[in-house]
Design an enzyme around this catalytic site. Structure first.
Site, PDB file in Angstrom:
ATOM      1  N   TRP A 153       2.503   4.973  -2.357  1.00  0.00           N
ATOM      2  CA  TRP A 153       2.611   5.895  -3.485  1.00  0.00           C
ATOM      3  C   TRP A 153       4.032   5.828  -4.038  1.00  0.00           C
ATOM      4  O   TRP A 153       4.687   6.845  -4.185  1.00  0.00           O
ATOM      5  CB  TRP A 153       2.352   7.312  -3.006  1.00  0.00           C
ATOM      6  CG  TRP A 153       0.966   7.634  -2.587  1.00  0.00           C
ATOM      7  CD1 TRP A 153       0.294   7.163  -1.502  1.00  0.00           C
ATOM      8  CD2 TRP A 153       0.087   8.555  -3.218  1.00  0.00           C
ATOM      9  NE1 TRP A 153      -0.955   7.727  -1.428  1.00  0.00           N
ATOM     10  CE2 TRP A 153      -1.102   8.598  -2.473  1.00  0.00           C
ATOM     11  CE3 TRP A 153       0.193   9.357  -4.355  1.00  0.00           C
ATOM     12  CZ2 TRP A 153      -2.179   9.408  -2.812  1.00  0.00           C
ATOM     13  CZ3 TRP A 153      -0.866  10.163  -4.692  1.00  0.00           C
ATOM     14  CH2 TRP A 153      -2.044  10.184  -3.919  1.00  0.00           C
ATOM     15  N   TYR A 162       0.861  -1.165   0.000  1.00  0.00           N
ATOM     16  CA  TYR A 162       0.000   0.000   0.000  1.00  0.00           C
ATOM     17  C   TYR A 162       0.898   1.214   0.000  1.00  0.00           C
ATOM     18  O   TYR A 162       1.651   1.444   0.939  1.00  0.00           O
ATOM     19  CB  TYR A 162      -0.893   0.001   1.243  1.00  0.00           C
ATOM     20  CG  TYR A 162      -1.750   1.239   1.347  1.00  0.00           C
ATOM     21  CD1 TYR A 162      -3.023   1.251   0.805  1.00  0.00           C
ATOM     22  CD2 TYR A 162      -1.286   2.383   1.957  1.00  0.00           C
ATOM     23  CE1 TYR A 162      -3.814   2.380   0.879  1.00  0.00           C
ATOM     24  CE2 TYR A 162      -2.062   3.520   2.039  1.00  0.00           C
ATOM     25  CZ  TYR A 162      -3.329   3.510   1.499  1.00  0.00           C
ATOM     26  OH  TYR A 162      -4.105   4.643   1.570  1.00  0.00           O
TER      27      TYR A 162
END
Length: 767
Positions: free
Chosen positions: A113, A111
């Site tokens: 970016w 999880y």
């Protein structure tokens, strides 16, 4: 050393070009960006920082004793190994686990970016690898940012994407909005970021244009700067996590004074009558009026009624920030904000109605691209097991345990191996001491990382990966017109490899290389992904340069669709012909589906549900643990811009003078924040920009325990998630509640412990 050619690249926080001057990397924002993001300046000093991981490492205890639970995770030594040795060990472990437990034996975390690039996107890479080589993995659903809204919005109005991204645009706000009531604000530090990159930051300019035209902005929140100065906003300072009570009181005034749009409610909603009984107190004996809400919210009753009377008869917009639903009962303000907007009758009109998460990311409030962005196919996951993303510690500590989620009774999976690539749960997750215990339970933890985060320090196998500047990629998103050629700007650090190279080598060892790679190199994948966009352009009769021309130019501009207001505009114009994707086809003020679940913590209509954690006793202050302004989450906390904004090497905590004075705290003092879950140090900034009774410490400082052997060690660097509560928003969504907690703050008078967050862990001689 002369300047060398600048080449294009992209990050979640902006499109830019970079080149070398006198041996230093220089980063220049895209010339078309009206409000560039300073986070770009984290790159130069991050490239060769000591926190970077230079070669594969294996935790000593795992290497000596093999897989299994181990309380030395997070404080063990590491052994450098060759790439072949690391990959052989990992391939054998993946084979062992899947042969014994199938795909359900692996949790594919990832999880995060990790990159704006659409190919070297770590989450896509690891999920593709697990799907194509092992048949799948236990996955997570929803997000830490929007865990509650992702579940409640589809029941009551429509998918989160449609309500947040394809609804109210910044263009419409600038041109049409007359009053914007912003619950939780629209802080520019949040809208500076967008997955896939962003070439133009327009939010500041849109709010300035609206304010200059006469639009009134009203900020409801405990932090004064959650709207920019350009909005010229009124600040309605509220006690944290009481927004639902204020919304109810506003609704009560509208209803009792006949200021609500009864025609809109009758045509476009269901359940008003049942909710009205609760609002007026017929169902429980307590009218939700301004006098009731005043002591709960800390806002005078006369201010509440005056605000309610300002809202009708204008192009009014109700916005609800992500932050409100990252708290106990987070579903309620999302739902009640929609009800309040429905009462005003502006939903579906340009610049009016309801906007969930406007300004939470740069994706929101923008036009959609008219062609598909590049995206790496992830394949099919044949494992049906999943958890809500914020329940990972629950799963690891209680495998097989029962829980409820969105009307289902479920059991937690029991994975033996956790594979994390692109993300840092020791940033995202709450109650880090509990998370430490959870990660000690797994048999094997594998991490791909650029730096020695706390997650990497708990891993058994640590594989060094390239950062975005060290590889080629394509930057692209659904809401930004620029597709960017992300040129390689520097050679990889040490022995770092990109995720694709790592997974290709692993797939070969597992006999699945052809399935994973489809016979393409990384550059060939870029050409293939670009080809899909090129085909879309050609099909629309638009200019479509070949890959080499695109790569040389550095960018192409993609066509964007018109701002059509999405499903809410269509629904307003034709409720029968374009019904909403809800059970009734209308806005659900009372939701039969949710009511049927029988959840006391999320009933069939929005309601005031008092939080369990309130300031008292040894924790008399609210803590707001919000997003940082100097980095994206915890990424590049060691970068130049992030480091420069720390004080005395620690994260900055803001406190009101009325709370600082009785504690003997002066600006610049190091302070200790503490509650029953843990403690951390930070440097105090005394300011009236926070509400009395509230302190604010952003997330993202790398977790740095003074003594990792302790059960609840002091984090000396300032990570607030040692303090936050690891519990779901409700049985409906099980979202995270990490935005708000309660603490005591004291001046720290002992000798200051050293900060070692960026110092690599001890290592022993290579095998």
């Amino acid at each position: 050393m002369p300047e060398t050619g600048f080449r294009t690249h992209s990050a979640h926080w902006g499109v830019f070009s970079a080149g070398w001057q006198e041996g230093e990397l220089v980063v220049r924002p895209h010339p078309g960006d009206p409000d560039p993001n300073l986070i770009l300046q984290n790159f130069p000093k991050a490239l060769r920082h000591e926190a970077r991981i230079a070669r594969p490492m294996v935790r000593r205890g795992w290497l000596e004793r093999g897989p299994g639970a181990d309380d030395r995770r997070g404080r063990d030594e590491y052994v450098p190994v060759s790439w072949d040795r690391a990959l052989d060990l990992l391939a054998a472990e993946l084979k062992r686990v899947t042969e014994a437990h199938g795909p359900a034996g692996i949790f594919g975390g990832s999880y995060g970016w990790s990159s704006a690039g659409r190919f070297h996107h770590a989450q896509s890479q690891v999920h593709r690898f697990l799907n194509f080589t092992l048949g799948g993995y236990v996955r997570s659903v929803n997000s830490y940012s929007a865990g509650a809204s992702n579940v409640v919005l589809p029941h009551i109005v429509g998918p989160t994407e449609d309500i947040s991204r394809r609804n109210v645009s910044w263009e419409a706000v600038a041109a049409h909005s007359e009053i914007v009531l912003a619950f939780g604000g629209m802080a520019l530090k949040n809208s500076m970021v967008a997955g896939g990159g962003i070439s133009r930051h327009i939010e500041r300019g849109a709010m300035q244009a609206a304010a200059e035209r006469g639009c009134e902005f009203i900020l409801v929140g405990p932090l004064r700067d959650d709207l920019p100065e350009e909005a010229r906003a009124e600040w309605l300072s509220i006690i944290p996590n009481t927004d639902t009570a204020l919304m109810l009181a506003l609704a009560h005034t509208l209803a009792t004074e006949g200021l609500h749009d009864r025609a809109f409610l009758a045509r476009y909603t269901v359940g008003w009558e049942r909710f009205e009984g609760y609002l007026l107190g017929r169902s429980d004996g307590q009218p939700k009026d301004a006098a009731w809400a005043a002591p709960i919210t800390g806002i005078p009753a006369e201010a509440i009624t005056a605000l309610a009377r300002r809202l009708p008869g204008k192009r009014s917009l109700i916005t609800v920030a992500h932050s409100l639903q990252r708290a106990e009962h987070g579903e309620q303000p999302v739902w009640m904000g929609l009800v309040l907007a429905a009462m005003l009758g502006q939903i579906g009109l340009p610049g009016g109605g309801y906007a969930y998460a406007l300004g939470a990311l740069a994706h929101t409030g923008r036009r959609q691209n008219a062609v598909s962005p590049a995206a790496l196919p992830q394949g099919r996951n044949r494992c049906g097991e999943f958890i809500p993303v914020a329940r990972i510690a629950d799963m690891l500590l209680n495998p097989g345990g029962e829980y409820e989620y969105n009307g289902e009774k479920r059991r937690y999976p029991a994975p033996k191996l956790v594979y994390w690539a692109g993300g840092n749960p020791f940033h995202h997750h709450q109650d880090l001491n509990r998370l430490r215990r959870a990660f000690r339970q797994v048999e094997t933890l594998v991490v791909h990382e650029i730096g020695w985060t706390a997650t990497a320090r708990h891993a058994d196998i640590v594989l060094p990966v390239t950062m975005t500047l060290e590889r080629e990629d394509i930057g692209s998103s659904q809401t930004d017109p620029l597709m960017v050629a992300m040129h390689k700007l520097v050679e990889p650090h040490g022995e770092a490899r990109d995720d694709y190279a790592i997974f290709t080598a692993l797939a070969a060892r597992l006999g699945k290389e052809a399935e994973f790679t489809e016979g393409r190199s990384a550059r060939e994948w870029l050409r293939h992904l670009y080809g899909k966009t090129q085909a879309d352009l050609l099909a629309k009769g638009l200019p479509a340069p070949d890959f080499e021309s695109f790569w040389e130019a550095g960018e192409i501009t993609l066509p964007q669709a018109e701002d059509d207001g999405g499903i809410l505009r269509a629904f307003r114009e034709d409720p029968e012909g374009a019904p909403l994707p809800t059970r009734s086809g209308r806005i659900e003020i009372f939701c039969e589906t949710i009511a049927g679940f029988g959840y006391a913590d999320c009933p069939g209509h929005p309601a005031w549900l008092p939080p369990q954690e309130v300031p008292e006793g040894k924790a008399p202050l609210h803590l707001i643990a919000n997003q940082p302004a100097t980095r994206l989450h915890s990424q590049f906390d060691f970068g130049g811009h992030s480091a420069e904004k720390k004080r005395r090497g620690r994260e900055v905590m803001r406190i009101h003078p009325l709370d600082a004075a009785p504690r003997g705290i002066a600006d610049g003092d190091v302070v200790r924040l503490e509650n029953g879950r843990g403690a951390c140090l930070a440097t105090a900034e005394v300011t009236e920009a926070v509400r009395p009774g509230v302190v604010q410490l952003p997330t993202g400082a790398w977790y740095d325990p003074e003594d990792p052997a302790e059960e609840k060690p002091l984090c000396v660097h300032g990570n607030p998630n040692v303090l936050t509560r690891d519990a779901g928003t409700s049985r409906l969504a099980q979202g995270c509640t990490g935005q708000i907690t309660v603490v005591e703050v004291t001046r720290f008078t002992a000798n200051l412990p050293p900060i070692r967050a960026f110092t690599p862990p001890d290592r022993v001689a290579a095998e």
